[in-house]
Scaffold this motif. Structure first.
Motif, PDB file in Angstrom:
ATOM      1  N   PHE A 120      22.134  23.947  33.536  1.00 37.56           N
ATOM      2  CA  PHE A 120      23.226  22.974  33.524  1.00 37.56           C
ATOM      3  C   PHE A 120      24.430  23.501  34.281  1.00 37.56           C
ATOM      4  CE2 PHE A 120      23.556  25.301  29.453  1.00 37.56           C
ATOM      5  CZ  PHE A 120      24.885  25.700  29.446  1.00 37.56           C
ATOM      6  N   SER A 121      25.320  22.566  34.626  1.00 41.32           N
ATOM      7  CA  SER A 121      26.529  22.941  35.349  1.00 41.32           C
ATOM      8  C   SER A 121      27.747  22.468  34.576  1.00 41.32           C
ATOM      9  CB  SER A 121      26.522  22.294  36.734  1.00 41.32           C
ATOM     10  OG  SER A 121      27.741  22.584  37.388  1.00 41.32           O
ATOM     11  N   GLY A 122      28.823  23.219  34.690  1.00 48.48           N
ATOM     12  CA  GLY A 122      30.062  22.834  34.032  1.00 48.48           C
ATOM     13  C   GLY A 122      31.246  23.258  34.885  1.00 48.48           C
ATOM     14  N   GLU A 123      32.321  22.481  34.778  1.00 49.66           N
ATOM     15  CA  GLU A 123      33.530  22.805  35.530  1.00 49.66           C
ATOM     16  C   GLU A 123      34.245  23.976  34.854  1.00 49.66           C
ATOM     17  OE1 GLU A 123      35.832  19.341  36.664  1.00 49.66           O
ATOM     18  OE2 GLU A 123      37.628  20.579  36.873  1.00 49.66           O
ATOM     19  N   VAL A 124      34.669  24.943  35.661  1.00 47.32           N
ATOM     20  CA  VAL A 124      35.368  26.127  35.153  1.00 47.32           C
ATOM     21  C   VAL A 124      36.790  26.112  35.699  1.00 47.32           C
ATOM     22  CG1 VAL A 124      35.479  28.649  35.307  1.00 47.32           C
ATOM     23  CG2 VAL A 124      33.270  27.515  34.958  1.00 47.32           C
ATOM     24  N   ASP A 125      37.770  26.357  34.839  1.00 47.51           N
ATOM     25  CA  ASP A 125      39.159  26.277  35.279  1.00 47.51           C
ATOM     26  C   ASP A 125      39.578  27.447  36.149  1.00 47.51           C
ATOM     27  OD1 ASP A 125      39.644  23.831  34.047  1.00 47.51           O
ATOM     28  OD2 ASP A 125      40.061  24.797  32.124  1.00 47.51           O
ATOM     29  N   CYS A 126      39.276  28.675  35.723  1.00 50.47           N
ATOM     30  CA  CYS A 126      39.680  29.843  36.512  1.00 50.47           C
ATOM     31  C   CYS A 126      38.985  31.091  36.005  1.00 50.47           C
ATOM     32  CB  CYS A 126      41.202  30.029  36.454  1.00 50.47           C
ATOM     33  SG  CYS A 126      41.876  30.102  34.781  1.00 50.47           S
ATOM     34  N   ARG A 127      39.199  32.210  36.725  1.00 50.16           N
ATOM     35  CA  ARG A 127      38.603  33.473  36.302  1.00 50.16           C
ATOM     36  C   ARG A 127      39.675  34.554  36.216  1.00 50.16           C
ATOM     37  NH1 ARG A 127      34.973  37.211  39.533  1.00 50.16           N
ATOM     38  NH2 ARG A 127      36.326  38.651  38.413  1.00 50.16           N
ATOM     39  N   ASP A 128      39.342  35.618  35.511  1.00 48.42           N
ATOM     40  CA  ASP A 128      40.168  36.810  35.443  1.00 48.42           C
ATOM     41  C   ASP A 128      40.314  37.331  36.867  1.00 48.42           C
ATOM     42  OD1 ASP A 128      41.123  39.436  35.064  1.00 48.42           O
ATOM     43  OD2 ASP A 128      40.153  39.540  33.089  1.00 48.42           O
ATOM     44  N   LYS A 129      41.554  37.660  37.275  1.00 49.89           N
ATOM     45  CA  LYS A 129      41.706  38.060  38.678  1.00 49.89           C
ATOM     46  C   LYS A 129      41.392  39.531  38.925  1.00 49.89           C
ATOM     47  CE  LYS A 129      46.707  38.594  38.526  1.00 49.89           C
ATOM     48  NZ  LYS A 129      47.959  38.209  39.178  1.00 49.89           N
ATOM     49  N   ASP A 130      41.184  40.292  37.860  1.00 46.25           N
ATOM     50  CA  ASP A 130      40.830  41.696  38.015  1.00 46.25           C
ATOM     51  C   ASP A 130      39.416  41.790  38.600  1.00 46.25           C
ATOM     52  OD1 ASP A 130      40.197  44.341  37.811  1.00 46.25           O
ATOM     53  OD2 ASP A 130      40.783  44.552  35.698  1.00 46.25           O
ATOM     54  N   PRO A 131      39.264  42.393  39.785  1.00 48.53           N
ATOM     55  CA  PRO A 131      37.931  42.486  40.388  1.00 48.53           C
ATOM     56  C   PRO A 131      36.960  43.285  39.512  1.00 48.53           C
ATOM     57  CG  PRO A 131      39.640  43.121  41.966  1.00 48.53           C
ATOM     58  CD  PRO A 131      40.310  43.021  40.627  1.00 48.53           C
ATOM     59  N   ALA A 132      37.514  44.105  38.601  1.00 47.94           N
ATOM     60  CA  ALA A 132      36.664  44.906  37.714  1.00 47.94           C
ATOM     61  C   ALA A 132      36.310  44.169  36.422  1.00 47.94           C
ATOM     62  CB  ALA A 132      37.355  46.221  37.383  1.00 47.94           C
ATOM     63  N   ALA A 133      36.734  42.930  36.307  1.00 48.41           N
ATOM     64  CA  ALA A 133      36.403  42.133  35.116  1.00 48.41           C
ATOM     65  C   ALA A 133      34.891  41.938  35.048  1.00 48.41           C
ATOM     66  CB  ALA A 133      37.109  40.778  35.192  1.00 48.41           C
ATOM     67  N   PRO A 134      34.342  41.673  33.852  1.00 50.23           N
ATOM     68  CA  PRO A 134      32.898  41.461  33.754  1.00 50.23           C
ATOM     69  C   PRO A 134      32.425  40.316  34.655  1.00 50.23           C
ATOM     70  CG  PRO A 134      34.011  40.959  31.662  1.00 50.23           C
ATOM     71  CD  PRO A 134      35.023  41.572  32.550  1.00 50.23           C
ATOM     72  N   ALA A 135      31.138  40.332  34.971  1.00 50.33           N
ATOM     73  CA  ALA A 135      30.573  39.319  35.870  1.00 50.33           C
ATOM     74  C   ALA A 135      30.643  37.934  35.220  1.00 50.33           C
ATOM     75  CB  ALA A 135      29.127  39.686  36.184  1.00 50.33           C
TER      76      ALA A 135
END
Ligand code: 0WD
Ligand code: CA
Length: 370
Positions: free
Chosen positions: A223-238
């Motif tokens: 399934f697909s869902g809209e995501v608002d944003c992500r953690d901007k730390d490149p080292a954040a979990p996948a």
């Protein structure tokens, strides 16, 4: 011999309910079903004109707001707002485009390449509706299902009541819907080095969507869902663990039970671990911001009277999917099994051939490539 079901293990096999599926909560109070950690298998973007791109160009980056900000959500409603035409029904089209473009990522155990290795394809929002059904007392739903090459595609049909609400929305309601998008604009940036830009235009055509694969009991889901944003730390979990869901709410501090259920269901499904909520006053000004961790939400309400239970939601969803597999047996892109539900009733279905409900596009070439 089937017996009258009192244990609740398979409510739809109850001969007294052979045509329908009960939504009574007691029937679903059993152990939590297996729900595999959702895995992101891809993503796509919809631009300001709602065009599909097989990439993450619409990804946004979370910028932690002040705990007591003064975000004016009314700003820009009149002059910097481009609203998506929600009368335009997209059905599963964007997900199908993603599947065609990423066929090779969906590893198949089958030798015939034209068979997808999943049981169900749908939007996350449709699954959220299923999860909340045992506790829903107001809104009914209609879900169209088509079996094609062994996979069941589920696409929502707007109910008459929902269409009336949409067409007769008051000015105040339309503006309050804008407030949610405006809060997002105060909270995310276009790249990891910049800050939010509240002076820009809010365009609700734009979207970044994740595509996840998981399994609920013996149902393999895509399934697909809209995501608002992500953690901007490149080292954040996948992904999806780095994603953040944004919400606004009028109830200061803790939203009402049913709202929390909706928040929980929507983010739990794709494995989004946290929600950042902006609490607003009646003038549409966000006065406080709070982070909610999905894994803690059900504890927040546990001591309240007659509270919702995650296991009831997940078991109902699982049994509904079993019911669908059992009912929707004819493998034919122009046949729709229409499942319908109203509060305080059982789920029932009807069968439609070459009707207004058909939703798989006649992209014959597209399906040749599956
Ligand atoms: O045409 C339809 N019947 C549907 C279209 C039904 C469900 C979804 N969609 C579209 C949405 O427009 C969106 O682009 O699919 C995409 C997202 O699907 P989803 O993630 O499965 O939907 P859901 O979980 O219900 O909503 C996620 C977000 C919402 O966030 P909030 O914080 O409000 O829950 O997608 C947005 C909204 O930001 N969204 C919509 N935006 C404009 N018009 C709509 C809509 N009708 N529905 C959801
Ligand atoms: Ca949101």
């Amino acid at each position: 011999e089937p017996t009258i079901n009192t244990s609740g293990s398979t409510p739809w096999r109850n001969p007294l309910r052979s045509q329908g599926l009960s939504t009574r909560r007691e029937l679903y109070e059993r152990d939590f079903p297996v729900y595999k950690q959702p895995v992101e298998v891809g993503c796509f973007s919809l631009d300001s004109e709602r065009r599909f791109f097989n990439d993450s160009r619409q990804m946004r980056y979370y910028v932690e707001p002040d705990r007591n900000p003064h975000f004016d959500l009314k700003d820009g409603y009149k002059d910097r707002f481009v609203k998506r035409d929600d009368g335009e029904k997209e059905k599963l089209d964007h997900i199908l485009r993603w599947i065609v473009a990423n066929r090779s990522k969906l590893d198949s155990r089958e030798t015939t390449a034209s068979v997808l290795d999943v049981d169900f394809v749908t939007w996350r929002g449709h699954l959220t509706k299923l999860l909340t059904t045992p506790y829903e007392t107001r809104d009914s739903w209609l879900l169209a299902v088509t079996r094609f090459r062994g996979t069941l595609y589920i696409s929502e049909v707007e109910t008459e009541a929902a269409r009336r609400d949409r067409e007769n929305r008051t000015e105040r309601n339309a503006e309050m819907m804008y407030w949610g998008y405006k809060f997002e604009q105060y909270t995310f940036a276009d790249d990891i080095h910049s800050l939010p830009d509240p002076s820009g235009v809010v365009n609700t055509n734009e979207a970044f969507c994740t595509v996840v694969q998981t399994r609920l009991a013996d149902h393999r889901l895509l399934f697909s869902g809209e995501v608002d944003c992500r953690d901007k730390d490149p080292a954040a979990p996948a992904p999806p663990a780095c994603y953040v869901e944004l919400k606004t709410s009028a109830e200061i501090c803790t939203p009402k039970q049913f709202k929390l259920l909706k928040w929980w269901a929507q983010s739990f499904l794709p494995g989004v671990p946290r929600i950042v909520a902006g609490f607003r006053d009646h003038e549409g000004v966000v006065v406080s911001v709070e982070t909610f961790h999905i894994s803690k939400i059900s504890h927040l309400i546990k001591n309240e009277y007659n509270c919702w239970k995650p296991t009831v939601c997940m078991n109902f969803c699982s049994d509904f999917l079993s019911f669908v597999k059992h009912v929707a047996t004819e493998d034919n892109p122009s046949v729709v099994y229409l499942f319908s539900w109203e509060p305080h009733r059982d789920v029932t279905f009807s069968i439609h051939r070459d009707s207004q409900y058909s939703f798989l596009p006649h992209w014959e070439k597209m399906f040749e490539r599956l």
